[in-house]
Motif scaffolding. Structure first.
Motif, PDB file in Angstrom:
ATOM      1  N   VAL A   7       0.848  -1.185   0.000  1.00 25.58           N
ATOM      2  CA  VAL A   7       0.000   0.000   0.000  1.00 25.58           C
ATOM      3  C   VAL A   7       0.887   1.240   0.000  1.00 25.58           C
ATOM      4  N   SER A   8       0.471   2.239  -0.738  1.00 20.97           N
ATOM      5  CA  SER A   8       1.110   3.553  -0.727  1.00 20.97           C
ATOM      6  C   SER A   8       0.134   4.531  -0.091  1.00 20.97           C
ATOM      7  N   ILE A   9       0.654   5.442   0.731  1.00 24.70           N
ATOM      8  CA  ILE A   9      -0.209   6.341   1.500  1.00 24.70           C
ATOM      9  C   ILE A   9       0.257   7.780   1.314  1.00 24.70           C
ATOM     10  N   GLY A  10      -0.696   8.647   1.029  1.00 20.53           N
ATOM     11  CA  GLY A  10      -0.443  10.084   1.016  1.00 20.53           C
ATOM     12  C   GLY A  10      -1.139  10.722   2.204  1.00 20.53           C
ATOM     13  N   ILE A  11      -0.452  11.617   2.899  1.00 16.59           N
ATOM     14  CA  ILE A  11      -0.972  12.214   4.128  1.00 16.59           C
ATOM     15  C   ILE A  11      -1.070  13.724   3.964  1.00 16.59           C
ATOM     16  N   ALA A  12      -2.224  14.262   4.338  1.00 14.10           N
ATOM     17  CA  ALA A  12      -2.411  15.717   4.391  1.00 14.10           C
ATOM     18  C   ALA A  12      -3.021  16.061   5.736  1.00 14.10           C
ATOM     19  N   TYR A  13      -2.666  17.246   6.280  1.00 11.67           N
ATOM     20  CA  TYR A  13      -3.081  17.629   7.629  1.00 11.67           C
ATOM     21  C   TYR A  13      -4.034  18.822   7.592  1.00 11.67           C
ATOM     22  N   VAL A  14      -4.958  18.775   8.549  1.00 10.62           N
ATOM     23  CA  VAL A  14      -5.845  19.918   8.815  1.00 10.62           C
ATOM     24  C   VAL A  14      -5.409  20.522  10.154  1.00 10.62           C
ATOM     25  N   PRO A  15      -5.145  21.807  10.239  1.00 11.26           N
ATOM     26  CA  PRO A  15      -5.312  22.844   9.206  1.00 11.26           C
ATOM     27  C   PRO A  15      -4.015  23.197   8.489  1.00 11.26           C
ATOM     28  N   ASP A  16      -2.947  22.420   8.707  1.00 12.50           N
ATOM     29  CA  ASP A  16      -1.642  22.801   8.171  1.00 12.50           C
ATOM     30  C   ASP A  16      -1.645  22.897   6.644  1.00 12.50           C
ATOM     31  N   ASP A  17      -2.210  21.890   5.999  1.00 15.49           N
ATOM     32  CA  ASP A  17      -2.141  21.814   4.529  1.00 15.49           C
ATOM     33  C   ASP A  17      -3.364  22.416   3.851  1.00 15.49           C
ATOM     34  N   ALA A  18      -4.537  22.337   4.469  1.00 16.36           N
ATOM     35  CA  ALA A  18      -5.761  22.886   3.867  1.00 16.36           C
ATOM     36  C   ALA A  18      -6.835  22.948   4.944  1.00 16.36           C
ATOM     37  N   ILE A  19      -7.809  23.828   4.721  1.00 15.90           N
ATOM     38  CA  ILE A  19      -8.929  23.942   5.665  1.00 15.90           C
ATOM     39  C   ILE A  19     -10.269  23.797   4.940  1.00 15.90           C
ATOM     40  N   GLU A  20     -10.226  23.300   3.704  1.00 14.46           N
ATOM     41  CA  GLU A  20     -11.467  23.017   2.976  1.00 14.46           C
ATOM     42  C   GLU A  20     -11.298  21.665   2.259  1.00 14.46           C
ATOM     43  N   PRO A  21     -12.404  20.920   2.108  1.00 16.06           N
ATOM     44  CA  PRO A  21     -12.321  19.511   1.684  1.00 16.06           C
ATOM     45  C   PRO A  21     -11.600  19.285   0.365  1.00 16.06           C
ATOM     46  N   SER A  22     -11.917  20.062  -0.666  1.00 17.67           N
ATOM     47  CA  SER A  22     -11.309  19.803  -1.969  1.00 17.67           C
ATOM     48  C   SER A  22      -9.800  20.005  -1.928  1.00 17.67           C
ATOM     49  N   GLY A  23      -9.350  21.049  -1.245  1.00 17.90           N
ATOM     50  CA  GLY A  23      -7.919  21.281  -1.135  1.00 17.90           C
ATOM     51  C   GLY A  23      -7.228  20.200  -0.327  1.00 17.90           C
ATOM     52  N   LEU A  24      -7.887  19.748   0.734  1.00 21.28           N
ATOM     53  CA  LEU A  24      -7.315  18.690   1.564  1.00 21.28           C
ATOM     54  C   LEU A  24      -7.163  17.404   0.765  1.00 21.28           C
ATOM     55  N   LEU A  25      -8.206  17.064  -0.017  1.00 21.51           N
ATOM     56  CA  LEU A  25      -8.154  15.847  -0.811  1.00 21.51           C
ATOM     57  C   LEU A  25      -7.092  15.954  -1.896  1.00 21.51           C
ATOM     58  N   LEU A  26      -6.970  17.107  -2.512  1.00 23.46           N
ATOM     59  CA  LEU A  26      -5.958  17.299  -3.545  1.00 23.46           C
ATOM     60  C   LEU A  26      -4.556  17.116  -2.981  1.00 23.46           C
ATOM     61  N   ARG A  27      -4.303  17.660  -1.824  1.00 23.55           N
ATOM     62  CA  ARG A  27      -2.966  17.561  -1.236  1.00 23.55           C
ATOM     63  C   ARG A  27      -2.656  16.141  -0.784  1.00 23.55           C
ATOM     64  N   ALA A  28      -3.665  15.425  -0.266  1.00 25.90           N
ATOM     65  CA  ALA A  28      -3.443  14.018   0.085  1.00 25.90           C
ATOM     66  C   ALA A  28      -3.150  13.205  -1.171  1.00 25.90           C
ATOM     67  N   ASP A  29      -3.828  13.525  -2.271  1.00 28.97           N
ATOM     68  CA  ASP A  29      -3.600  12.813  -3.532  1.00 28.97           C
ATOM     69  C   ASP A  29      -2.194  13.096  -4.055  1.00 28.97           C
ATOM     70  N   LEU A  30      -1.737  14.341  -3.941  1.00 31.59           N
ATOM     71  CA  LEU A  30      -0.370  14.673  -4.371  1.00 31.59           C
ATOM     72  C   LEU A  30       0.666  13.928  -3.527  1.00 31.59           C
ATOM     73  N   ALA A  31       0.414  13.809  -2.239  1.00 28.23           N
ATOM     74  CA  ALA A  31       1.331  13.058  -1.383  1.00 28.23           C
ATOM     75  C   ALA A  31       1.344  11.580  -1.769  1.00 28.23           C
ATOM     76  N   LEU A  32       0.156  11.034  -2.122  1.00 28.10           N
ATOM     77  CA  LEU A  32       0.093   9.639  -2.573  1.00 28.10           C
ATOM     78  C   LEU A  32       0.897   9.458  -3.860  1.00 28.10           C
ATOM     79  N   TYR A  33       0.781  10.412  -4.773  1.00 26.39           N
ATOM     80  CA  TYR A  33       1.540  10.342  -6.021  1.00 26.39           C
ATOM     81  C   TYR A  33       3.045  10.306  -5.729  1.00 26.39           C
ATOM     82  N   ALA A  34       3.457  11.105  -4.754  1.00 25.82           N
ATOM     83  CA  ALA A  34       4.880  11.116  -4.389  1.00 25.82           C
ATOM     84  C   ALA A  34       5.300   9.782  -3.793  1.00 25.82           C
ATOM     85  N   ALA A  35       4.427   9.167  -2.984  1.00 20.94           N
ATOM     86  CA  ALA A  35       4.757   7.864  -2.397  1.00 20.94           C
ATOM     87  C   ALA A  35       4.937   6.815  -3.484  1.00 20.94           C
ATOM     88  N   LYS A  36       4.082   6.843  -4.491  1.00 15.23           N
ATOM     89  CA  LYS A  36       4.212   5.870  -5.575  1.00 15.23           C
ATOM     90  C   LYS A  36       5.460   6.151  -6.407  1.00 15.23           C
TER      91      LYS A  36
END
Length: 794
Positions: free
Chosen positions: A452-481
């Protein structure tokens, strides 16, 4: 409908005729007594006897009609009834008609008044005999005729005057009788229609009650049940007779399920107290079959004086539909396979998490998970095993992250929302998830290993709204892969900057291709045996204004992800064929992406470009990578075969770096294999690499294929490759890729150069090209190696 109306007409006529017959018999006897001394007694007795006999026959006919028509009345019986009624009326009319015709001329005026009055009354009997107009006419017409005959024998002017009045009266009676008969027919028609409709409604209601789970209910003014279905009694375990005196509100309160739908029960009670209608109120009751949900509809009923007489309504058992709605509601927010909350639930959780930003003191984390190797398991063992594996993964995630919130987003993607957690604890949890999912799974006697590869995003450090939070977690997952999978990575700003750059390049490259800013450079392919140039490989180059040379290694993955690689491939084929017409002795090789090669009409595109550019098919070489053949459909082999049939050569690029190159070589006969530059690098110090290159060369010769080696940079490498019987060399030893305008001079320089000097190295910068190379012009990577233009790694 018409038949039933005729039956009703005949019945009503005979019923009224019975009363008229008794009256007429009494009048006949009275007239016999009145005229006994004036008229011949025998005549009077004869008329009275005839009238009485006919009246008796009328009574008998009416009685027989009631007996005959208790069952189904046939058309023949109705016709006979009509005929008999008309015959009796006509005969009775004739009997009465003889009195005025015979007696009026012989009487004085006093007795004439009596006889005329009686005849007028008999004529008015046309109103009484019922809705059959023929019966009325046949009864009254003879009497009118007899009166006219008798008045003709009376002295003038009395007879004439009375005759005129009689004509007016008779016309009025016949017209009025006609109208009344029509009204009577319409009334009887409506009555028959209403009766049939009532019977139909009764049958439908009976069928409704017997064939559905619904029931009709009715109460009296006190709220007691007057009508209820037996199934209703059976459901609540009561005798049906007990329900008749049971108050409907008491029933609802006594059998109400604990804490369920109390509000709707009170709404029913309130409506009944206020005598208001109610609709679709759902109550939950304890029954012999468990808790059942009923939907009640009811409205108050009132009599003609406006007095309240009770309620009527329909009850429906909606237990099944309510259970289905509950299931649908569950499925709307949960995954069917794993029962985990789905993407909808995940977005709701993110929204709630972001709303709580101001109320929490510590950060929360969102884990975006993607399984590594799941597709291979699914393809190898089937979807049934794949589904079981996903369920097992969900179980492990629940065991680890259950207290936080585990979600399945679809396919092999999961998410975990971790509330109120520090970075150290979140990263420890991510490491534990990676370790747990890396342990083998035992599914259907098979031992399965995934990661499994995991991308991690934090509230409120990385984003404070759902779409931005999900985008940043997805970018972190891309980096893990990108870092090799089987690990976790946290979001950082450099990942987002890379995405912004990719989006910018995606738009800019489309504009650049349309504006002619992109170009092809060509790298020579040199025969190791004689030093002659046998062909040129086309490589993409883009000198972006304001940015400089952009590496193909950066833009090709972007183009593949968006599908724009197909447009680039079409352009490159057309441009390469056009340029290569200036080099009549050379082949030109063009790399084609896997996306383009899998398109069903690719061979037709190539054929059209060859016709358009007037280029010889035998001089075109299409290079593909093994990714084209991975999970290929019939369209790939069809394209390859059609291209070979045209005369186009096919080369397998980056040979030895894929998954099953040998199977591909046996499945399709390529013209050439290209040994990847990774085998040439450090060739002198790696005997195992020399052995691999030698094995590839022997295998290619056995299959009648040429061998081209990429990345040749030194004479020592060239000598080793020549000793291993490789055919073609490509690399910086001869030249990096150069613009089309320099190719003719470049070919001449290479072929005019002296043979390679033994023992002398020539690094990449020391080529036969005298002109200096602009920095980054040739798309050189950080390692100093050239990057092919259209080689697509998938």
């Amino acid at each position: 409908m018409h038949h039933q109306t005729r039956v009703a007409m005949l019945g009503e006529t005979l019923q009224l005729a019975a009363y008229s017959a008794v009256t007429q018999a009494a009048v006949a006897l009275a007239l016999t007594r009145i005229f006994w001394d004036i008229a011949p007694p025998a005549y009077l007795l004869g008329v009275a006897g005839a009238v009485t006999l006919l009246c008796t026959a009328t009574l008998i006919l009416a009685q027989r009609f009631r007996s005959t028509f208790r069952g189904a009345a046939t058309d023949r019986a109705v016709r006979r009834g009509f005929t008999a009624a008309k015959l009796l009326a006509f005969t009775l009319g004739l009997s009465w008609a003889s009195l005025p015709a015979v007696l009026l001329p012989t009487m004085d005026n006093a007795y004439r008044v009596i006889l005329v009055a009686v005849c007028v009354g008999l004529i008015s009997d046309a109103y009484v005999v019922g809705p059959i107009y023929g019966v009325a006419v046949l009864l009254a017409a003879p009497v009118v005729t007899g009166l006219f005959v008798g008045l003709l024998g009376c002295e003038a002017p009395i007879g004439n005057s009375i005759a005129v009045l009689l004509a007016v009266y008779a016309a009025f009676v016949f017209l009025s009788a006609r109208r009344m008969c029509r009204l009577s027919y319409g009334r009887l028609w409506d009555r028959v229609m209403v009766q049939e409709q009532s019977e139909t409604i009764g049958l439908l209601l009976k069928d409704f009650e017997e064939g559905t789970s619904d029931w009709l209910w009715e109460t009296d003014s006190a709220g007691r049940l007057c009508h209820a279905r037996r199934r209703l009694a059976a459901l609540i375990g009561r005798d049906p007779d007990d329900l008749r005196d049971l108050n409907v509100l008491a029933l609802l309160h006594d059998f109400a399920a604990d804490g369920a739908a109390r509000g709707d029960i009170e709404a029913v009670a309130s409506a009944v107290r206020d005598r208001l209608p109610f609709r679709d109120l759902t109550v939950s009751l304890r029954t012999t079959q468990g808790v059942r949900w009923w939907m009640l509809n009811g409205k108050p009923t009132f009599d003609r004086q406006g007095a309240f007489v009770g309620y009527r309504g329909v009850g429906s058992d909606v237990t099944a539909s309510r259970a289905a709605q509950a299931r649908i509601s569950f499925l709307a927010g949960h995954d069917v396979l794993t029962s985990l909350p789905n993407r909808t639930g995940f977005h709701d959780a993110l929204a709630a998490l972001c709303r709580e930003v101001d109320s929490i003191e510590r950060r929360s984390a969102v884990f975006y998970l993607d399984l590594d190797g799941f597709k291979a398991v699914n393809d190898r063992h089937g979807h049934g095993v794949g589904d079981s594996l996903l369920q097992a993964v969900a179980a492990r995630l629940l065991a680890i992250g259950g207290p936080h919130g585990v979600f399945r987003l679809g396919g092999d993607e999961f998410a975990v929302v971790v509330r109120d957690v520090g970075r150290a604890a979140a990263e420890a949890l991510a490491s534990r998830i990676v370790a747990e999912l890396s342990r083998p799974f035992r599914i259907a006697e098979a031992r399965l290993e995934i990661g499994v590869s995991i991308g991690i995003a934090y509230v409120p450090d990385d984003a404070i709204e759902p779409s931005g939070l999900l985008l940043r977690a997805d970018l972190a997952l891309y980096a893990a892969k990108a870092d090799g999978k089987g690990c976790w990575r946290c979001f950082d700003l450099s990942l987002e900057e890379r995405v912004v750059r990719q989006r910018q390049l995606d738009g800019d490259m489309r504009v650049a291709l349309a504006a002619g800013e992109m170009e092809l450079h060509y790298q020579p392919l040199v025969d190791m045996r004689n030093g002659r140039v046998t062909g040129l490989e086309a490589l993409l180059r883009w000198n972006k204004p304001g940015l400089g040379w952009v590496s193909p290694a950066e833009i090709i993955p972007i183009a593949e992800a968006t599908g724009f690689i197909v447009e680039i491939g079409r352009w490159a084929l057309r441009r390469a064929c056009t340029d290569a017409r200036n080099w009549p002795d050379q082949r030109v090789a063009v790399n084609i992406s896997s996306i383009h090669m899998r398109m069903p009409g690719f061979h037709d595109e190539v054929a059209a470009i060859l016709r358009e550019t007037h280029f010889v098919p035998e001089r075109l070489e299409i290079e593909i990578t093994e990714s084209v053949l991975l999970d290929h459909g019939g369209e790939v082999l069809e394209n390859l075969k059609r291209l070979r049939a045209m005369g186009v050569r096919i080369a397998l690029d980056d040979f030895g770096t894929g998954y099953s190159s040998l199977s591909y070589l046996t499945e399709f006969p390529f013209d050439k294999v290209k040994v990847d530059r990774s085998f040439v690098r450090d060739l002198q110090g790696r005997p195992e690499k020399i052995a691999v290159v030698e094995a590839i060369a022997r295998m290619a010769r056995a299959l009648s294929m040429n061998v081209t080696v990429e990345g040749v940079e030194t004479h020592q490498q060239l000598e080793v490759l020549r000793d291993r019987h490789c055919d073609i060399a490509q690399g910086f030893l001869y030249s990096p890729a150069r613009p089309a305008r320099e190719i003719e001079a470049l070919i001449a320089r290479i072929e005019a150069a002296e043979p390679a000097r033994a023992g002398e190295d020539h690094p990449a910068s020391d080529t036969v090209v005298a002109a200096p190379i602009p920095a980054n012009e040739d798309g050189i990577s950080a390692t100093g190696r050239p990057v092919p233009a259209l080689v697509c790694v998938s």
